[in-house]
Design a protein around this motif. Structure first.
Motif, PDB file in Angstrom:
ATOM      1  N   GLY A  75       0.749  -1.196  -0.202  1.00 56.44           N
ATOM      2  CA  GLY A  75      -0.164   0.071   0.005  1.00 56.44           C
ATOM      3  C   GLY A  75       0.721   1.299   0.033  1.00 56.44           C
ATOM      4  N   ALA A  76       0.247   2.520   0.133  1.00 57.22           N
ATOM      5  CA  ALA A  76       0.832   3.703   0.334  1.00 57.22           C
ATOM      6  C   ALA A  76       1.404   3.808   1.408  1.00 57.22           C
ATOM      7  N   PHE A  77       2.535   3.445   1.615  1.00 53.73           N
ATOM      8  CA  PHE A  77       3.429   3.543   2.939  1.00 53.73           C
ATOM      9  C   PHE A  77       4.804   3.686   2.615  1.00 53.73           C
ATOM     10  N   THR A  78       5.174   5.067   2.054  1.00 49.20           N
ATOM     11  CA  THR A  78       6.325   5.164   1.520  1.00 49.20           C
ATOM     12  C   THR A  78       7.559   4.894   2.476  1.00 49.20           C
ATOM     13  N   GLY A  79       8.605   3.956   2.007  1.00 44.86           N
ATOM     14  CA  GLY A  79       9.519   3.699   2.885  1.00 44.86           C
ATOM     15  C   GLY A  79       9.647   2.322   3.563  1.00 44.86           C
ATOM     16  N   SER A  80       8.247   1.957   3.634  1.00 51.50           N
ATOM     17  CA  SER A  80       8.128   0.718   4.481  1.00 51.50           C
ATOM     18  C   SER A  80       8.313  -0.596   3.839  1.00 51.50           C
ATOM     19  N   ILE A  81       8.303  -1.511   4.596  1.00 50.71           N
ATOM     20  CA  ILE A  81       8.670  -2.864   3.726  1.00 50.71           C
ATOM     21  C   ILE A  81       7.621  -4.045   4.461  1.00 50.71           C
ATOM     22  N   SER A  82       6.942  -4.774   3.779  1.00 50.19           N
ATOM     23  CA  SER A  82       6.145  -5.656   4.534  1.00 50.19           C
ATOM     24  C   SER A  82       6.736  -7.129   4.641  1.00 50.19           C
ATOM     25  N   ALA A  83       5.944  -7.971   5.365  1.00 47.26           N
ATOM     26  CA  ALA A  83       6.412  -9.220   5.754  1.00 47.26           C
ATOM     27  C   ALA A  83       6.470  -9.975   4.389  1.00 47.26           C
ATOM     28  N   GLU A  84       5.496  -9.668   3.572  1.00 49.64           N
ATOM     29  CA  GLU A  84       5.398 -10.453   2.200  1.00 49.64           C
ATOM     30  C   GLU A  84       6.835 -10.128   1.543  1.00 49.64           C
ATOM     31  N   MET A  85       7.133  -8.821   1.379  1.00 51.35           N
ATOM     32  CA  MET A  85       8.354  -8.565   0.964  1.00 51.35           C
ATOM     33  C   MET A  85       9.709  -9.350   1.383  1.00 51.35           C
ATOM     34  N   LEU A  86       9.748  -9.163   2.626  1.00 46.41           N
ATOM     35  CA  LEU A  86      10.809  -9.993   3.469  1.00 46.41           C
ATOM     36  C   LEU A  86      10.699 -11.402   3.129  1.00 46.41           C
ATOM     37  N   ALA A  87       9.734 -12.113   3.113  1.00 45.10           N
ATOM     38  CA  ALA A  87       9.557 -13.516   2.690  1.00 45.10           C
ATOM     39  C   ALA A  87       9.829 -13.670   1.293  1.00 45.10           C
ATOM     40  N   ASP A  88       9.395 -12.712   0.238  1.00 44.82           N
ATOM     41  CA  ASP A  88       9.864 -12.824  -1.066  1.00 44.82           C
ATOM     42  C   ASP A  88      11.392 -12.857  -1.053  1.00 44.82           C
ATOM     43  N   LEU A  89      12.083 -12.159  -0.379  1.00 45.18           N
ATOM     44  CA  LEU A  89      13.776 -12.205  -0.393  1.00 45.18           C
ATOM     45  C   LEU A  89      14.114 -13.505   0.002  1.00 45.18           C
ATOM     46  N   GLY A  90      13.499 -14.405   0.827  1.00 40.52           N
ATOM     47  CA  GLY A  90      14.037 -15.559   1.412  1.00 40.52           C
ATOM     48  C   GLY A  90      14.239 -15.364   3.026  1.00 40.52           C
ATOM     49  N   ALA A  91      13.869 -14.132   3.542  1.00 37.75           N
ATOM     50  CA  ALA A  91      13.625 -14.107   5.127  1.00 37.75           C
ATOM     51  C   ALA A  91      12.800 -15.058   5.732  1.00 37.75           C
ATOM     52  N   LYS A  92      13.008 -15.557   6.905  1.00 43.23           N
ATOM     53  CA  LYS A  92      12.311 -16.747   7.535  1.00 43.23           C
ATOM     54  C   LYS A  92      11.878 -15.956   8.845  1.00 43.23           C
ATOM     55  N   TYR A  93      12.563 -15.023   9.364  1.00 46.04           N
ATOM     56  CA  TYR A  93      12.197 -14.510  10.600  1.00 46.04           C
ATOM     57  C   TYR A  93      12.208 -12.972  10.337  1.00 46.04           C
ATOM     58  N   VAL A  94      11.419 -12.220  11.481  1.00 45.52           N
ATOM     59  CA  VAL A  94      11.577 -10.636  11.446  1.00 45.52           C
ATOM     60  C   VAL A  94      11.439 -10.380  13.093  1.00 45.52           C
ATOM     61  N   ILE A  95      12.307  -9.442  13.591  1.00 42.86           N
ATOM     62  CA  ILE A  95      12.106  -8.837  14.891  1.00 42.86           C
ATOM     63  C   ILE A  95      10.962  -8.004  14.897  1.00 42.86           C
ATOM     64  N   VAL A  96      10.103  -8.056  15.919  1.00 44.98           N
ATOM     65  CA  VAL A  96       9.108  -7.121  16.130  1.00 44.98           C
ATOM     66  C   VAL A  96       8.849  -6.530  17.288  1.00 44.98           C
ATOM     67  N   GLY A  97       8.983  -5.156  17.551  1.00 40.81           N
ATOM     68  CA  GLY A  97       8.693  -4.591  18.724  1.00 40.81           C
ATOM     69  C   GLY A  97      10.184  -4.406  19.590  1.00 40.81           C
ATOM     70  N   HIS A  98      11.220  -4.669  18.590  1.00 40.93           N
ATOM     71  CA  HIS A  98      12.465  -4.203  19.367  1.00 40.93           C
ATOM     72  C   HIS A  98      12.601  -2.980  20.177  1.00 40.93           C
ATOM     73  N   SER A  99      13.138  -2.894  21.227  1.00 40.86           N
ATOM     74  CA  SER A  99      13.133  -1.607  22.237  1.00 40.86           C
ATOM     75  C   SER A  99      13.523  -0.106  21.593  1.00 40.86           C
ATOM     76  N   GLU A 100      14.441  -0.430  20.509  1.00 39.26           N
ATOM     77  CA  GLU A 100      14.872   0.770  19.751  1.00 39.26           C
ATOM     78  C   GLU A 100      13.790   1.314  19.249  1.00 39.26           C
ATOM     79  N   ARG A 101      12.815   0.347  18.176  1.00 39.86           N
ATOM     80  CA  ARG A 101      11.700   0.649  17.645  1.00 39.86           C
ATOM     81  C   ARG A 101      10.620   1.472  18.558  1.00 39.86           C
ATOM     82  N   ARG A 102      10.614   0.721  19.713  1.00 40.45           N
ATOM     83  CA  ARG A 102       9.519   1.381  20.753  1.00 40.45           C
ATOM     84  C   ARG A 102       9.808   2.728  21.001  1.00 40.45           C
ATOM     85  N   ALA A 103      11.058   2.894  21.481  1.00 43.97           N
ATOM     86  CA  ALA A 103      11.692   4.233  21.816  1.00 43.97           C
ATOM     87  C   ALA A 103      11.878   5.387  20.735  1.00 43.97           C
ATOM     88  N   TYR A 104      12.242   4.946  19.664  1.00 43.90           N
ATOM     89  CA  TYR A 104      12.604   6.025  18.641  1.00 43.90           C
ATOM     90  C   TYR A 104      11.786   6.115  17.580  1.00 43.90           C
TER      91      TYR A 104
END
Ligand code: G3P
Length: 250
Positions: A75-104
């Motif tokens: 969708g229209a979310f400039t600069g963002s990356i979806s789970a589907e895009m990560l999976a498409d690259l061959g990623a198997k995991y994704v970190i969610v809610g790291h404290s740096e994401r929560r803080a910054y």
């Protein structure tokens, strides 16, 4: 034993260019087949390197993951990356809610929940991070904080296939300070009990990692703590030798 297979995960944060592929290659070449029979190994490089890291570890059991995602598939979310895009690259995991994401990036527990659902929708395993600040610990609120973060963040019906939990006390991240084994044991036991309430029988299979200043020198002690099913490693995952030293704690 717990029956849970340990996971040693590296989070490179905003570090690394193509030159850092040498680090992934060093990790790949330094892991013995005997060790890889016992543990799972994951590297989460910046998104710009996922594709080349997947290529560099092709045919090896090392998994590659993302550090963040947008909850929506597209969708229209400039600069963002979806789970589907990560999976498409061959990623198997994704970190969610790291404290740096929560803080910054002002990520809330509800936002973490939405992202964890996104990860699962795309077939990724979400590593849901929880952790208290030093102030919260001093106020005696560490357990209530992490339990609430877990309860709100985790998707209903989470399974060991799609969910890993990481306990990262904010004050231990990048600081060289770690909780004592007894303090870690207390939090992990509490998280495991909460998991039980949230997902029932499946809880016993879901891994809970410890993260925050894990180094080759303390890995053995920290990984031996009851209910610690592996490590989420920041700084020490940027140097192949150090990361291998942590893996070799098993
Ligand atoms: O996600 C891992 C991280 O936050 C821990 O960082 O550098 O303390 O190992 P570090």
């Amino acid at each position: 034993g717990s029956g849970r297979r340990p996971l040693v995960a590296g989070n490179w944060k905003m570090n690394g260019t193509r030159a850092s592929l040498a680090t992934v290659e060093g990790i790949r070449d330094g892991l013995s087949p005997a060790l890889l029979e016992k543990i799972d190994v994951l590297i989460c490089p910046p998104a710009t390197l996922i594709s080349s890291c997947v290529a560099a570890t092709y045919g090896s059991p090392i998994a590659i993951g993302g550090q963040n995602l947008h909850a929506r598939p597209s969708g229209a979310f400039t600069g963002s990356i979806s789970a589907e895009m990560l999976a498409d690259l061959g990623a198997k995991y994704v970190i969610v809610g790291h404290s740096e994401r929560r803080a910054y990036h002002h990520e809330t527990d509800d936002g973490v929940h939405a992202k964890a659902l996104g990860a699962r929708r795309a077939g990724l395993c979400g590593i849901i991070c929880v952790g208290e600040t030093m102030e919260e610990r001093e106020q005696g609120r560490a357990l209530s904080i992490v339990r609430a973060q877990l309860a709100i963040g985790i998707p209903k019906g989470a399974t060991a296939q799609d969910t890993v939990i990481a306990y990262e006390p904010v004050w231990a991240i990048g600081s060289g300070r770690t909780p004592t084994p007894a303090e870690i044991a207390e939090v992990h036991a509490s998280l495991r009990e909460m998991l039980d309430k949230l997902v029932g029988e499946e809880a016993a299979k879901i891994r809970i990692l410890y993260g925050g200043s894990v180094k080759p020198g303390n890995a053995r002690e920290l990984m031996a703590v009851e209910n610690v099913d592996g490590a989420l490693v920041g700084g020490a995952s940027l140097v192949a030798e150090d990361f291998l030293g942590i893996c070799n704690a098993y």
